[in-house]
Design an enzyme around this catalytic site. Structure first.
Site, PDB file in Angstrom:
ATOM      1  N   ASP A   1       0.675  -0.981   0.114  1.00 14.28           N
ATOM      2  CA  ASP A   1      -0.038  -0.061  -0.083  1.00 14.28           C
ATOM      3  C   ASP A   1       0.667   1.150  -0.255  1.00 14.28           C
ATOM      4  OD1 ASP A   1      -2.124   1.680   0.022  1.00 14.28           O
ATOM      5  OD2 ASP A   1      -3.216   0.902   1.273  1.00 14.28           O
ATOM      6  N   TYR A   2       0.273   2.267  -0.225  1.00 14.93           N
ATOM      7  CA  TYR A   2       1.004   3.684  -0.307  1.00 14.93           C
ATOM      8  C   TYR A   2       1.898   4.129   0.720  1.00 14.93           C
ATOM      9  CZ  TYR A   2       0.686   8.360  -2.456  1.00 14.93           C
ATOM     10  OH  TYR A   2       0.650   9.382  -3.300  1.00 14.93           O
TER      11      TYR A   2
END
Ligand code: NOJ
Length: 747
Positions: free
Chosen positions: A288-289
């Site tokens: 994820d980011y």
């Protein structure tokens, strides 16, 4: 055949016309051979570049890194870009990349296409309320067709996080609290996005996220700590993930949270031992980011090098946005902290995905401006969005059949969402246009009611701020009406990522306005748009009817208006429990019994039981609940045998009769309870559902099958088995059903 099925068939036909590969495709070798030959030519730097993803200027959903993606592309340092969409833009970036890539390795473009690309469908939680797998598959298929026509190769969906906590804003992006329902819907979405061929110009690669247990964040606060037993993890949270692997999903995304002290992005147990080895997943894992960077504040890495080492060794193949792999992998390799084999494996997985998408045959195959125009907002797509939105409506209350409305009635429509084109499409709506595209409730009503003297529209109040100056005009119109319809709810951005709430009441002074409306003595219908279960105890007591519309998407206003005026008979069922108050959270239907179960008001012992002293244990609306304008009666529950063994089946049948005045659909639900196990078992678990259409007066026998496989769980030795013993079967229209029978599983 129902409308969604018919549309699905039609779309399948039209989409398959476009399914042929691009005209300018090169002939290339079979995948394994092609990728092996390519990798033999690649330098370590080039291999590392394949594990790197940066964000373009689009939607930014995390900390800024200061990395300039254009500069990085020019240096040949990038394998993937997220948040770049549209044929022109992606074409420009691809060209820039290919000019700077020695071996001409194409970029893969990823984007959050969650519930539609331009044509927006209901939020995922709303789609889950349809309990209609074809409808949900259709939605994903339309989203894929539009996204692919706009240059997108890869969506970061489905999100399959089970969650039992409505405070967590991201419940709007998931399928609710139940593992069985969530698993079926996850598979439907992967099928819809990916179709049969990733290289088709109307499919995108899916990404199952967030691995894992992100929905169990403590206190519903986003990104918060998760701690749970391996049994609960495997039994309740992992099945939808596993099912998407079996359905051939191309990629996985790690989650932000830790589980039992190990951040998921550094979890070898999750990413390698379970996902890649036990389940045999051969796609690639993206973080994820900036999730690798976050291993530092998590407190398991002292610096970015250690964070990169942990992530690669755990099984992360691509670094989203954070730049950690680019900065550190080569140095880590030189220091002997990671191996070339580990880098090779990550690189191979990414290259194979690009191969599957047909990008080596033609990196511009998704870049056709004519097609982009033709496919985006196609009429069939809007029709499908309307169908699915209608199916997502859940009728929570309908005293004295105040709904459906009649065209002759004078109706005062009020509320902050009555003439709304912004919130109605919901959060995480990708490139979905709001103003000028989304159909508001007012517009939907106006299409049905031609006699304008019969309807008025007033805002009355805002969603959050407490200005009262618009209230009087709205009350004046409401006073003159036969029925009042209040359209209220949350702002779209009050759910979704980073939108946890501790108070899940209707926000602002909406409730105060409702009580003013009630004082007028007219029937009041509340239509809700929200991204999570709300606490509606007061509304349930004081409103005559309540329609849960979620955020229903581009065609939402038509779907709501048609439902209010009886052109659509609601059939949605709740995919998440609605609590009486926030203090009951987490609350879910498949809880354990405890050693001191409370039997309700009739329990002779009221003290020393597992209960609250200030509110009943039961929810306001249980999982699976939803009314219709018609009435369904269940009878004649029959089991083909009271005994099951490991190689037989039991047929369960029940008669469902439509005893009301409308044709309608009902979701018939089957639950099972394992009465005694080597470990404690839930009081009830969904094991099957069927959606049936019944004309008024019609009766149908609905059948299910139970096998020992349906009864498996992780026993005291963590073996996934069905244990012999007594079981209860429940059938009905929601999880609180009492209609039941018994059987025994024998060796
Ligand atoms: C963060 C979110 O958690 C994830 O779901 C999303 O796919 C990425 N940002 C990319 O936008």
């Amino acid at each position: 055949m129902n409308t969604v099925k018919a549309t699905l068939l039609l779309l399948a036909c039209t989409l398959s016309l476009h399914a042929q590969k691009g005209k300018n495709d090169k002939k290339i070798k079979p995948k394994k051979e092609f990728v092996a030959e390519l990798m033999a030519k690649m330098t370590v730097d080039e291999k590392i570049a394949q594990t790197v993803q940066y964000t373009a200027d689009g939607t930014v959903t995390g900390p800024k890194t200061g990395i300039n993606y254009i500069d990085e592309i020019k240096k040949g340092n990038v394998g993937s870009i997220l948040n770049a969409t549209g044929v022109k833009y992606t074409n420009m970036l691809q060209k820039l990349n290919l000019e700077n890539s020695r071996l001409k390795i194409p970029l893969i473009f990823g984007y959050d296409v969650i519930h539609g690309y331009k044509t927006i469908f209901p939020i995922t939680l709303g789609e889950a309320a349809t309990w209609d797998l074809s409808a949900v598959e259709l939605s994903a298929r339309v989203a894929a067709a539009e996204a692919a026509a706009n240059g997108v190769h890869w969506t970061f969906a489905p999100m399959v996080d089970i969650s039992r906590d409505p405070r967590w804003g991201r419940v709007s992006e998931g399928s609710g609290e139940d593992t069985y329902l969530g698993t079926q819907l996850a598979v439907a979405r992967v099928k819809g996005f990916q179709g049969n061929d990733l290289a088709s110009i109307n499919t995108v690669m899916a990404c199952t996220k967030h691995f894992a247990a992100y929905g169990a964040a403590e206190a519903g606060r986003d990104y918060n700590t998760v701690d749970m037993s391996e049994r609960t993890l495997r039994e309740m949270y992992l099945p939808p993930f596993k099912a998407t692997v079996d359905a051939g999903v191309g990629s996985f995304m790690t989650s932000f949270n830790e589980i039992a002290g190990v951040p998921a992005t550094a979890s070898k147990f999750l990413l390698t031992d379970i996902l890649k080895k036990e389940w045999g997943f051969d796609g690639f894992v993206v973080t994820d980011y900036t999730a690798i960077n976050e291993l530092i504040p998590h407190g398991v890495a002292k610096d970015s090098a250690q964070a990169g080492e942990l992530a690669l060794k755990a099984g992360v193949d691509m670094d989203m946005v954070g730049g950690i792999y680019m900065k550190n992998l080569k140095k880590l390799l030189k220091e002997g902290k990671v191996t070339e084999a580990q880098i090779n494996d990550a690189c191979r997985r990414v290259l194979e995905a690009k191969y599957d998408l047909g990008l080596f045959e033609n990196p511009y195959r998704y870049n056709d401006e004519k097609r982009e125009k033709e496919v985006t907002y196609k009429k069939e797509h809007l029709d499908a969005a309307l169908d699915v939105a209608k199916k997502s409506m859940v009728l929570l209350k309908n005293s004295n059949n105040v709904l459906p409305l009649h065209k002759e009635q004078k109706v005062a429509f009020v509320g902050p969402l009555v003439n709304d084109e912004w919130n109605i499409i919901g959060s995480w709506a990708a490139s979905g246009d709001r103003y000028g595209y989304a159909v508001s409730v007012q517009e939907g009503v106006n299409k049905i009611i031609t006699d304008k003297s019969k309807v008025t529209f007033d805002k009355g109040v805002e969603i959050i701020d407490s200005r009262r100056d618009m209230m009087k005009a709205a009350l004046d119109n409401a006073r003159k009406a036969d029925v009042i319809v209040a359209v209220m709810g949350e702002f779209e951005n009050m759910s979704g990522e980073a939108a946890s709430r501790t108070d899940i009441d209707l926000p602002g002074i909406q409730k105060e306005f409702l009580s003013e409306l009630k004082k007028l003595g007219k029937p009041v219908v509340l239509v809700l748009m929200n991204g999570r279960p709300l606490t509606l105890t007061w509304e349930n007591e004081n409103m005559d009817a309540i329609l849960e519309a979620w955020f229903p998407g581009t065609m939402g206003g038509d779907a709501i208006a048609q439902t209010l005026y009886g052109l659509n008979v609601p059939s949605g069922k709740l995919p998440m429990t609605f609590p009486r108050n926030v203090g009951q959270v987490p609350i879910y239907y498949n809880h354990k019994n405890t050693g001191r179960p409370y039997l309700g008001a009739g329990d002779p012992e009221q003290k020393y039981k597992s209960r609250y002293i200030d509110v009943d244990n039961s929810p306001l609306y249980p999982f699976g609940y939803g009314l219709s304008y018609t009435k369904f009666d269940y009878s004649n529950l029959k089991l083909s045998s009271q005994t099951l063994n490991y190689s037989t089946k039991i047929k369960v049948s029940v008669d469902v009769a439509n005893e009301g005045n409308f044709d309608g659909e009902e979701v018939v639900q089957l639950y099972i309870q394992d009465e005694v196990g080597s470990v404690t078992r839930p009081v009830k678990e969904l094991k099957g559902f069927k959606k049936v259409f019944l004309k008024k007066g019609e009766k149908k026998t609905v059948e299910f099958e139970i096998t020992a496989d349906d009864l498996r769980f992780y026993n005291i030795d963590m073996k996934f088995v069905a244990e012999p013993g007594d079981f209860k079967v429940f059938i009905g229209g929601d999880s609180a059903t009492k209609l039941q029978d018994k059987f025994v599983l024998v060796n």
